[in-house]
Design an enzyme around this catalytic site. Structure first.
Site, PDB file in Angstrom:
ATOM      1  N   HIS A   1       8.307  21.005  17.003  1.00  0.00           N
ATOM      2  CA  HIS A   1       8.222  21.923  18.138  1.00  0.00           C
ATOM      3  C   HIS A   1       6.782  22.353  18.386  1.00  0.00           C
ATOM      4  CE1 HIS A   1       9.387  25.705  20.421  1.00  0.00           C
ATOM      5  NE2 HIS A   1      10.160  24.798  20.980  1.00  0.00           N
ATOM      6  N   CYS A   2       6.012  22.475  17.315  1.00  0.00           N
ATOM      7  CA  CYS A   2       4.644  22.974  17.414  1.00  0.00           C
ATOM      8  C   CYS A   2       3.736  22.064  18.232  1.00  0.00           C
ATOM      9  CB  CYS A   2       4.046  23.149  16.025  1.00  0.00           C
ATOM     10  SG  CYS A   2       4.928  24.290  14.941  1.00  0.00           S
TER      11      CYS A   2
END
Length: 350
Positions: A337-338
């Site tokens: 997600h980062c």
């Protein structure tokens, strides 16, 4: 811009593309660039099964190289688009635009919130990353109705989570670290105003060793459709995370929806410790990415990978769960997600 005029959509709402930045030898991936490129190729291949991907590259040479690498791995290049942009690193969840939409997703207006990106409170150089949203907007990449709004306030996209219906979830540890002189009440009011929210829910517990973001919410707890929260649990009583994550689980269980009812809860399993030269890495399953019709899940080569996929299948029924190998990413303290940022439906021009 009033709360009724604009809305912060949930990640599971329709998207136009996923925004990423290609890793290069000038980023902090240099030491293990080959492994990380393999993860990016797997990520782009997974995304393009469901929707387009927009890839930032620093120059034409990197674009040509990335094109060949992707195409040779049978990626659907018709769904890949490149844009030249300068960047320090590839954590676009935190340096990319936080987009509000007018009305329903794909509505008639967009606001690209451009918060200050300070390299997680000055830990790393981030001057080019801080200019990224402005640069992308200036290229004409976004629909003509998309306005950029600069906000002189340090905030990363990984620090906030919305249900798309007016509730924001975040952690006190992170926001207090960025703004130590500001009260929770003032922070809540500012976030609610800038992000078109009715209320802000705070978690006081939860952390992961190897995380240098000061407890970003997207490594700990995520909203899911129909008043649900998916969160990283730890059932190993001998693990140093156990007490803190259990306290976080208790906090989450005590939260209430806007209707006053408890959330449906989906605890994620706990991976065995992953060490790199004696340093523990932050292997969170909560750091997944939602696409049109799918959920991309970070996989760590752990027996818990399959159990985590089963939990996500329950939380996101009707979506395909796709595992993406992410061990190379957590070496630099982040995961799936980062390195991504979703762009709402209708935002991209052309």
């Amino acid at each position: 811009m009033t709360k009724t005029a604009m809305r912060f959509p949930a990640e599971w709402e329709p998207q136009s593309a996923i925004l990423i930045a290609w890793p290069t030898e000038d980023t902090d991936w240099a030491e293990r660039l080959g492994e990380v490129e393999d993860t990016y190729i797997a990520l782009v291949a997974a995304i393009t099964r469901f929707q387009p991907v927009l890839i930032c590259v620093p120059d034409e040479d990197v674009q040509s190289y990335a094109y060949v690498r992707l195409a040779s791995n049978r990626v659907d290049m018709d769904r890949v688009r490149f844009v030249e942009a300068a960047y320090d690193d590839t954590w676009l969840r935190d340096s990319g635009p936080i987009t509000l939409v007018g009305g329903d997703a794909g509505g008639d207006a967009f606001v690209l919130n451009d918060f200050r990106f300070t390299g997680w409170g000055g830990k790393f150089e981030a001057s080019r990353d801080d200019l990224l949203v402005g640069h992308l907007h200036a290229t004409g990449l976004f629909e003509g109705r998309a306005q950029r709004r600069q906000i002189d306030f340090a905030l990363e996209g990984g620090a906030i989570e919305t249900d798309g219906a007016g509730t924001l979830l975040t952690t006190w540890r992170c926001l207090h670290e960025r703004h130590p002189e500001t009260s929770r009440e003032v922070l809540s009011a500012r976030l609610a105003d800038w992000l078109a929210q009715d209320r802000v829910l705070w978690l006081d517990h939860g952390y992961l060793e190897g995380d240098d973001t000061d407890a970003h919410i997207d490594t700990l707890a995520r909203f899911a459709p129909d008043d649900a929260i998916v969160f990283q649990a730890c059932d190993d009583t001998n693990d140093p995370h156990h007490a803190e994550l259990q306290a976080m689980a208790d906090e989450i269980a005590a939260l209430r929806t806007s209707k006053g009812t408890p959330y449906r809860l989906f605890p994620l399993p706990w991976a065995q410790p992953i060490l790199d030269q004696g340093r523990r890495l932050a292997a969170s399953y909560a750091n997944y990415l939602i696409l049109n019709g799918a959920v991309l899940m970070p996989a760590y080569g752990d027996p818990a990978d399959e159990a985590a996929a089963a939990v996500l299948a329950q939380a996101y029924p009707g979506r395909e769960i796709v595992q993406v190998p992410c061990r190379p990413l957590i070496w630099q303290n982040g995961s799936l997600h980062c390195i991504t940022m979703q762009l709402p439906q209708g935002l991209l021009a052309g």
